[in-house]
Scaffold this active site. Sequence first.
Site, PDB file in Angstrom:
ATOM      1  N   TYR A 149       0.840  -1.197   0.000  1.00 20.12           N
ATOM      2  CA  TYR A 149       0.000   0.000   0.000  1.00 20.12           C
ATOM      3  C   TYR A 149       0.876   1.247   0.000  1.00 20.12           C
ATOM      4  O   TYR A 149       0.731   2.139  -0.832  1.00 20.12           O
ATOM      5  CB  TYR A 149      -0.894  -0.029   1.228  1.00 20.12           C
ATOM      6  CG  TYR A 149      -1.872   1.107   1.334  1.00 20.12           C
ATOM      7  CD1 TYR A 149      -2.905   1.252   0.419  1.00 20.12           C
ATOM      8  CD2 TYR A 149      -1.800   2.022   2.381  1.00 20.12           C
ATOM      9  CE1 TYR A 149      -3.827   2.281   0.529  1.00 20.12           C
ATOM     10  CE2 TYR A 149      -2.706   3.056   2.502  1.00 20.12           C
ATOM     11  CZ  TYR A 149      -3.725   3.181   1.575  1.00 20.12           C
ATOM     12  OH  TYR A 149      -4.638   4.201   1.687  1.00 20.12           O
ATOM     13  N   LYS A 153       1.301   3.994  -3.046  1.00 21.00           N
ATOM     14  CA  LYS A 153       0.902   5.398  -2.883  1.00 21.00           C
ATOM     15  C   LYS A 153       2.086   6.334  -3.114  1.00 21.00           C
ATOM     16  O   LYS A 153       1.914   7.437  -3.648  1.00 21.00           O
ATOM     17  CB  LYS A 153       0.318   5.612  -1.479  1.00 21.00           C
ATOM     18  CG  LYS A 153      -1.036   4.924  -1.283  1.00 21.00           C
ATOM     19  CD  LYS A 153      -2.132   5.598  -2.083  1.00 21.00           C
ATOM     20  CE  LYS A 153      -3.494   5.031  -1.790  1.00 21.00           C
ATOM     21  NZ  LYS A 153      -4.550   5.692  -2.563  1.00 21.00           N
TER      22      LYS A 153
END
Length: 331
Positions: A149, A153
């Site tokens: 994640y 990002k």
Amino acid sequence: MERRKRILITGAAGFLGSHLCDRFINENYHVIAMDNLITGRLKNIEHLFKLENFEFYNHDVSKFIHVPGELDYILHFASPASPIDYLKIPIQTLKVGSLGIHNCLGLAKVKGARVLIASTSEVYGDPTVHPQTEEYWGNVNPVGPRGVYDEAKRFQEAMTMAYHTYHGLETRIIRIFNTYGPRMRLNDGRVLPAFIGQALRGEDLTIFGDGSQTRSFCYVDDLVEGIYRLLHSDYAEPVNIGNPDEITIGQFAEEIIKLTNTNQKVVYHDLPVNDPKQRQPDITKAKALLGWEPKVSRSEGLKLTYDYFCSLSDEELRHKEHNNFDNYIVK
Ligand code: UDP
């Protein structure tokens, strides 16, 4: 008469995406909602289907995106966003943050649209600077369980900046801190739905670690206002949006027990790997640039959120996936 502005919202059936759909519909935009429904739910947006200025595409943004007609704005909010979700679907998490944003930026270039991407306080990892300012580069473990994640990002921010500097695309980057409100999924593993769900089912509240880790919770309406203002600003660097009101998870559990008027006990589980010890946004930039600061206190916001969870059916409340920590990697 001026043409209605057209906005594509990816991740539209998710918690944040659906609130953004509501906001832009209320602002009289034509909303093109996109979601592949892996973690999103149609229930969050079904009230909009009857409107002539709303359309929905069931599509995975990691694959080539085609949107007919003009497009003024793109909000890229598609991504699993809770530790349990991205541990279950790590490859999709990486793909939506990399291939997904590439497709959005390519589409924006063709259409001459402005893009706002949902980044996250997770780019700061387990921070060594407190509170976190936008200038801090973070402390992220790329190969840890949260790496899929966090790095997606971070890549997403880099890609967005590259399109901004190389292609002159209009881009905006928001770093979202913990946000809560109605439409959070009861079983997404996040602390607030976990605690409220447990209290409503008469179970013990599961604190990970000793409960001394901190978070700062922002009510969803405040966040949406910050996004709206950032989109219409002329600032391309990242901006933190969150509520600086910091609390330990132990205190938060106490607040939920009080709110739900239950006498549940707390039980302690191991702390997940790389779980940030403290998190609090520095929102100096958002205040100065956007004139934005949160308005909803935690007690008001929690009450509104609790009312939402109370309105759910018994079947939803007791869904078997709740609190299945099997996928949670602990020390
Ligand atoms: N947490 C907890 N019990 C739970 C779920 C989460 O104590 O049942 C903790 C978790 O370890 C973390 C904090 O609550 O320290 C916030 O977790 P969440 O998943 O909501 O968000 P994030 O870690 O991404 O900020």
